[in-house]
Design a protein around this motif. Structure first.
Motif, short mmCIF file in Angstrom:
data_model
loop_
_atom_site.label_atom_id
_atom_site.label_comp_id
_atom_site.label_asym_id
_atom_site.label_seq_id
_atom_site.Cartn_x
_atom_site.Cartn_y
_atom_site.Cartn_z
N ALA A 15 28.04 34.16 19.64
CA ALA A 15 27.82 35.29 20.54
C ALA A 15 29.14 35.78 21.12
N PHE A 16 29.97 34.86 21.59
CA PHE A 16 31.22 35.29 22.20
C PHE A 16 32.20 35.84 21.18
N GLU A 17 32.12 35.38 19.94
CA GLU A 17 32.92 36.00 18.89
C GLU A 17 32.52 37.47 18.72
N LEU A 18 31.21 37.73 18.75
CA LEU A 18 30.73 39.11 18.63
C LEU A 18 31.08 39.93 19.87
N TYR A 19 30.90 39.35 21.06
CA TYR A 19 31.24 40.07 22.28
C TYR A 19 32.73 40.44 22.30
N GLY A 59 39.00 55.82 29.46
CA GLY A 59 38.28 54.69 30.04
C GLY A 59 36.78 54.82 29.85
N PHE A 60 36.26 56.05 29.99
CA PHE A 60 34.83 56.26 29.78
C PHE A 60 34.42 55.90 28.36
N GLU A 61 35.19 56.35 27.37
CA GLU A 61 34.83 56.07 25.98
C GLU A 61 34.85 54.57 25.70
N ARG A 62 35.81 53.86 26.27
CA ARG A 62 35.86 52.41 26.06
C ARG A 62 34.63 51.73 26.67
N SER A 63 34.25 52.16 27.87
CA SER A 63 33.05 51.59 28.50
C SER A 63 31.80 51.94 27.69
N LEU A 64 31.74 53.18 27.22
CA LEU A 64 30.57 53.62 26.46
C LEU A 64 30.45 52.86 25.14
N ILE A 65 31.55 52.74 24.40
CA ILE A 65 31.51 52.04 23.11
C ILE A 65 31.10 50.58 23.31
N THR A 66 31.63 49.95 24.35
CA THR A 66 31.25 48.56 24.65
C THR A 66 29.75 48.44 24.85
N LEU A 67 29.19 49.31 25.67
CA LEU A 67 27.76 49.27 25.96
C LEU A 67 26.95 49.60 24.71
N PHE A 103 32.93 28.98 27.75
CA PHE A 103 32.12 30.20 27.77
C PHE A 103 32.30 30.96 29.09
N SER A 104 32.47 30.22 30.18
CA SER A 104 32.70 30.89 31.47
C SER A 104 34.02 31.64 31.47
N ARG A 105 35.06 31.03 30.88
CA ARG A 105 36.35 31.72 30.78
C ARG A 105 36.22 32.99 29.94
N ALA A 106 35.48 32.87 28.83
CA ALA A 106 35.28 34.04 27.97
C ALA A 106 34.51 35.13 28.71
N SER A 107 33.52 34.74 29.51
CA SER A 107 32.74 35.71 30.29
C SER A 107 33.63 36.42 31.29
N ARG A 108 34.47 35.66 31.97
CA ARG A 108 35.37 36.27 32.96
C ARG A 108 36.37 37.21 32.29
N ARG A 109 36.85 36.84 31.12
CA ARG A 109 37.79 37.71 30.40
C ARG A 109 37.13 39.04 30.02
N LEU A 110 35.90 38.97 29.55
CA LEU A 110 35.18 40.19 29.20
C LEU A 110 34.92 41.06 30.43
N ARG A 111 34.57 40.40 31.53
CA ARG A 111 34.34 41.15 32.77
C ARG A 111 35.62 41.86 33.23
N MET A 112 36.75 41.16 33.15
CA MET A 112 38.02 41.76 33.57
C MET A 112 38.38 42.96 32.70
N THR A 113 38.15 42.85 31.39
CA THR A 113 38.46 43.97 30.50
C THR A 113 37.53 45.14 30.77
N SER A 114 36.25 44.85 31.00
CA SER A 114 35.30 45.92 31.33
C SER A 114 35.68 46.62 32.62
N ALA A 115 36.09 45.84 33.61
CA ALA A 115 36.50 46.43 34.89
C ALA A 115 37.75 47.28 34.71
N ARG A 116 38.67 46.82 33.87
CA ARG A 116 39.89 47.60 33.61
C ARG A 116 39.54 48.93 32.92
N ASN A 117 38.59 48.89 31.98
CA ASN A 117 38.16 50.13 31.33
C ASN A 117 37.60 51.11 32.35
N GLN A 118 36.81 50.57 33.30
CA GLN A 118 36.22 51.44 34.32
C GLN A 118 37.30 52.04 35.22
#
Length: 423
Positions: free
Chosen positions: A291-295, A309-317, A348-363
């Motif tokens: 799952a985290f490889e795919l995320y 930033g909008f396009e990056r957030s949109l593509i992620t979602l 997995f928690s570290r991976a989750s935090r990394r994804l959250r940080m990147t998503s927040a940066r996109n926003q």
């Protein structure tokens, strides 16, 4: 004493004490269900935590399944009460949505079990919870439909809207544990505000923004295959078992699926599962790794392909929705994290935090370049994951839309918000 005065009479003290102890029991059960998964909670541990002997515990519940059932039932009843109160006291459709979310996520209320392991229950109690859950979704759909009729909300699929909001709320109850941040009063207030803001107003600055995505997740993840390469053939078999397990775990909860059911879903034997995996716990870990490889692949693709930033957030979602709506179905982050090995949980928690940080940066980049609305980027990014993580819990097999069409519809709702914008 008249019937009316008897109804007003205070409950006898022993009855009040039993009710208070029952509430403590359900509070602790909800916490542990959300952290460990329904099938992993230990009655002795819960009894000890709330000051009950094991024998006394059986005065309140018959067994573990009964405790899970009562926890789920309390959560359903609380949601029904929150909806009814929001409808009664809210000043218009948007305010009713706000009041409902604030009640559901109130920091001071008793913890509520997230309804992900319903299939762990025996058939009869499972049917009861499904019925309560369906009634709550119907009530929420009705609230949304009233907003559409009043031209306060944009026309949309009320099922998708109601389930998306349910996903936002459910994930908010779990996210602090997965991401490793404190779920204190201030954090809960910010998370609640982010859910309300995202659902009502979306994240696009432009009400006419294009919410389609030109990337197909299946094409993105396709790999060449050589049937004569034994190593690759074994890897494909392992991948098929992991994908099948992930789909079933997502739909029915990890504790609601047996290894027999997983092997049968791909036409294999239980022995084949044990040939490739040590046990069910090993299979769950492998599902999360995939799952985290795919995320990570989705996030990397969005960062590279998005021009704003909008396009990056949109593509992620969009790609995450495609993945959950289609055959890939990466394992969703769900109750049971504390049942994982400590080193894997930390990974997995570290991976989750990394994804959250990147998503927040996109926003934040979107807010800076004018393509996204200004928002609490950290909690907006965190909340948005609930949109796609909840999808397997309600999207039926054979749904009359392709994964891309489903992603288009949900991204339209989430990017632009349900509220009709002026002009």
């Amino acid at each position: 004493m008249t019937t009316e005065s008897a109804a007003r009479a205070p409950r006898p003290k022993p009855a009040r004490k039993r009710a208070a102890k029952r509430d403590l029991l359900l509070d602790e059960a909800a916490r542990r269900i959300n952290a460990q998964g329904a099938g992993a909670i230990v009655l002795n541990d819960i009894a000890e935590q709330v000051g009950l002997s094991r024998n006394t515990l059986y005065y309140y519940v018959a067994d573990r399944a009964d405790l899970v059932f009562r926890s789920y039932l309390r959560a359903c009843e609380a949601t029904a009460d929150d909806l009814a109160l929001a409808v009664e006291t809210g000043d218009g459709p948007s305010d009713r949505i706000r009041r409902f979310v604030e009640a559901e996520l109130a920091f001071d209320r008793p913890p509520q079990a997230v309804l992900t392991d319903i299939d762990y229950l025996p058939e009869a109690p499972r049917a009861v919870i499904r019925e309560h859950q369906a009634r709550n979704i119907a009530a929420l759909r009705g609230l949304i439909a009233e907003g559409i009729a009043a031209d306060v909300f944009r026309p949309c699929d009320t099922e998708i809207a109601a389930q998306s909001l349910t996903g936002l709320i459910s994930w908010t109850r779990l996210s602090a544990g997965w991401l490793g941040h404190r779920d204190d009063r201030a954090a809960r207030r910010r998370a609640t505000a982010a859910v309300v803001d995202l659902f009502l107003h979306g994240f696009a600055a432009d009400a006419s923004a294009d919410v389609r995505c030109g990337i197909d997740i299946e094409a993105l993840t396709a790999r060449p295959f050589n049937a004569f390469d034994r190593k690759q053939t074994n890897e494909v078999k392992i991948g098929q078992l992991i994908a099948a397990a992930s789909r079933l775990f997502n739909r029915r909860g990890i504790d609601g699926v047996s290894l027999d059911e997983i092997s049968a879903s791909v036409g294999a034997t239980k022995g084949a599962v044990y040939h490739y995996f040590d046990d069910k716990a090993d299979l769950v870990v492998r599902c999360y790794r995939r799952a985290f490889e795919l995320y990570d692949l989705i996030m990397d693709t969005a960062v590279k392909a998005g021009r704003t930033g909008f396009e990056r957030s949109l593509i992620t979602l969009h790609l995450n929705i495609q993945a959950q709506a289609g055959p890939l179905s990466p394992l969703m982050l769900q109750p049971g994290r504390m049942s994982l090995p400590a080193d894997e949980l930390e990974r997995f928690s570290r991976a989750s935090r990394r994804l959250r940080m990147t998503s927040a940066r996109n926003q934040r980049q979107g807010a800076a370049d004018g393509s996204s609305r200004a928002a609490d980027s950290a909690f907006a990014a965190e909340a948005a994951a609930g949109i796609f993580l909840w999808l397997p819990k309600w999207l039926p097999e054979g749904y009359p839309m392709t994964p891309i069409q489903i992603a288009d519809a949900i991204c339209d709702l989430t990017a632009l918000g349900i509220e009709a914008r002026a002009g």
